[in-house]
Design a protein around this motif. Structure first.
Motif, short mmCIF file in Angstrom:
data_model
loop_
_atom_site.label_atom_id
_atom_site.label_comp_id
_atom_site.label_asym_id
_atom_site.label_seq_id
_atom_site.Cartn_x
_atom_site.Cartn_y
_atom_site.Cartn_z
N THR A 108 8.03 -3.41 1.29
CA THR A 108 7.63 -4.69 0.68
C THR A 108 6.23 -5.12 1.14
O THR A 108 5.42 -5.60 0.34
N GLN A 111 3.60 -2.81 -0.52
CA GLN A 111 3.37 -3.17 -1.92
C GLN A 111 2.54 -4.45 -2.04
O GLN A 111 1.67 -4.57 -2.91
N GLU A 112 2.79 -5.39 -1.13
CA GLU A 112 2.02 -6.64 -1.15
C GLU A 112 0.56 -6.37 -0.82
O GLU A 112 -0.35 -6.96 -1.43
N LEU A 114 -1.07 -3.54 -1.34
CA LEU A 114 -1.67 -2.85 -2.49
C LEU A 114 -2.03 -3.83 -3.60
O LEU A 114 -3.07 -3.72 -4.25
N GLN A 115 -1.16 -4.80 -3.83
CA GLN A 115 -1.41 -5.79 -4.88
C GLN A 115 -2.61 -6.67 -4.55
O GLN A 115 -3.30 -7.16 -5.46
N ASN A 116 -2.86 -6.88 -3.26
CA ASN A 116 -3.97 -7.74 -2.85
C ASN A 116 -5.31 -7.01 -2.80
O ASN A 116 -6.35 -7.64 -2.58
N ARG A 122 -7.33 0.06 -4.59
CA ARG A 122 -5.90 0.32 -4.78
C ARG A 122 -5.69 1.70 -5.41
O ARG A 122 -4.81 2.46 -5.00
N GLU A 126 -3.61 4.65 -3.62
CA GLU A 126 -2.43 5.17 -4.31
C GLU A 126 -2.57 6.67 -4.60
O GLU A 126 -1.58 7.40 -4.60
#
Length: 451
Positions: A108, A111-112, A114-116, A122, A126
């Protein structure tokens, strides 16, 4: 401050901590030491002091220090941080180092983070995370300098000058096609500098494919390629020869060091990233499993001894001499086991030479077994004034040394084919085999002779 001065730094740190002289510690950490030296210092510091030291670091060097720490300590530090704090700390790191840290985080949090990130970063992270961390794709950094084959040397040099920052360890530029970004060739910077400015890149680039590394190649193979070809960097490509990134020598040095740590620590059932100063309960839990496995094998050896209880009661000398037989076989087997595991790691052992190696170890075990059997038998006869005990222990030693050599040769190959790490399981299985065979041969022969 050099690495050799680290013990002095640790002594100074301990004195400063005891006197609560945090100002001195802060200066020493942020002004007097490089990040890698701070990381080394943290790994040598017990948990309570480690937390104090970490909190005294300036935010701008935290990420650099973090990347040099072992996985256990990385996980310990980032467990108290949220995604935004970790992202701020690691924003200056290379993509491959950032990916290594991300893999230590709960899914979690990862993923947070990566989203930021911004879209470009990113995508780069990835791309690395999409490959297992023990492959070329997991090692690579997506920071590359690329040019087209149809430009002149002068244009290429102008392009390099406009780069605000050329990635570290850049010894070559990768030549790629315009449409597919496929790797066409490699252009060493030294060749670029001495070539005629009006020549085209395609005229001076190297087009051989030896330096291109497939993204799914295991990291151990990557290290071997760098060693054999004396590379500083190498391009990483996918199955369509599209350039994905590059691997540099510093990444390979890390692989070699981790592989050496893994081989050493696995012999004791430990992780190569084991924290020397990990908490008691955590350390106990990890070691308990390995001790349990060894206990099972010890019971197996004891069960063999139990089969010959009557013979041991009749000839007390057997109980005194039993450890010699098991120990000799175990040492001989360990020599062969270590040699074969090393040969596997270096890529020396292949299907066509396994037979030769096995026969060599078998002959060596017979020669050494015969030599030391005579020595031990002579000592046993003089000690117990019993010729029969000398014959029994001599035969048992030869049998056990041969068994140890056979097990040491075949176990790593069998375990590797089964997908089990030979360094991790080989030692336990070898000890079990040499103990069981040694006790069974010694006590079985004694039962036969003393009837």
């Amino acid at each position: 401050m050099s690495t050799d001065e680290a013990p002095i730094a640790l002594d100074t740190l301990s004195e400063a901590l005891q006197s609560d002289n945090l100002k001195q510690i802060r200066y020493m950490l942020n002004k007097g030491m490089r990040p890698v030296e701070v990381a080394h210092l943290l790994e040598k510091t017990p948990p309570r002091e480690r937390r104090i030291v970490w909190n005294l670091l300036n935010p701008e060097i935290e990420g650099e220090v973090l990347q040099h720490l072992g996985e256990d300590i990385q996980a310990e530090i980032v467990s108290d941080l949220d995604a935004a704090e970790i992202l701020a700390m690691t924003e200056s790191l290379d993509v491959d180092d950032l990916a290594d840290i991300l893999q230590q985080l709960p899914n979690t949090v990862m993923q947070e983070m990566l989203q930021n990130m911004d879209l470009q970063n990113r995508q780069r992270v990835e791309a690395v995370l999409s490959y297992p961390d023990d492959t070329a794709g997991g090692l690579m950094n997506t920071d590359t300098v690329t040019i087209r084959p149809d430009i002149t040397v002068e244009t290429a040099l102008r392009y390099l000058r406009r780069h605000s920052e050329i990635p570290d360890s850049t010894d070559s530029i990768f030549v790629v096609s315009r449409k597919r970004n496929a790797l066409i060739g490699v252009l060493p910077i030294t060749r670029l500098l001495i070539s005629d400015p009006q020549m085209l890149v395609r005229e001076i680039m190297k087009t051989e494919n030896d330096h291109a590394i497939p993204a799914d190649l295991p990291e151990r193979e990557v290290a071997r390629i760098f060693e054999q070809r004396d590379l500083i960097s190498a391009p990483v490509i996918n199955e369509d020869r599209q350039l994905l990134g590059r691997i540099t020598i510093d990444d390979v040095v890390d692989v070699i060091r981790e592989d050496a740590d893994h081989s050493l620590m696995s012999m004791a059932g430990l992780d190569e990233d084991e924290d020397t100063f990990a908490p008691v309960l955590k350390t106990s839990r990890r070691r308990a499993v390995w001790l349990g496995i060894n206990l099972i094998t010890a019971f197996l050896a004891s069960a063999v001894i139990g089969l010959f209880e009557a013979t041991i009661d009749q000839v007390v000398a057997l109980a005194v001499l039993m450890p010699i037989v098991a120990s000799m076989g175990g040492i001989a087997g360990s020599q062969t086991l270590t040699l074969v595991i090393r040969g596997q790691a270096l890529g020396h052992i292949e299907r066509h030479n396994i037979g030769w190696l096995f026969n060599r170890e078998l002959i060596v075990s017979i020669i050494n077994g015969s030599l030391w059997a005579v020595v031990v038998a002579a000592i046993a006869v003089l000690w117990f004034q019993d010729m029969t005990i000398g014959i029994v222990i001599a035969m048992a030693i030869v049998i056990n040394l041969v068994a140890g050599a056979m097990a040491g040769s075949l176990l790593p190959l069998t375990l590797k084919q089964a997908g089990i790490d030979p360094a991790l399981a080989g030692g336990v299985l070898l000890t079990t085999i040499t103990d069981v065979v040694g006790f069974f041969a010694f006590l079985g022969l004694a039962t036969f002779f003393y009837g």
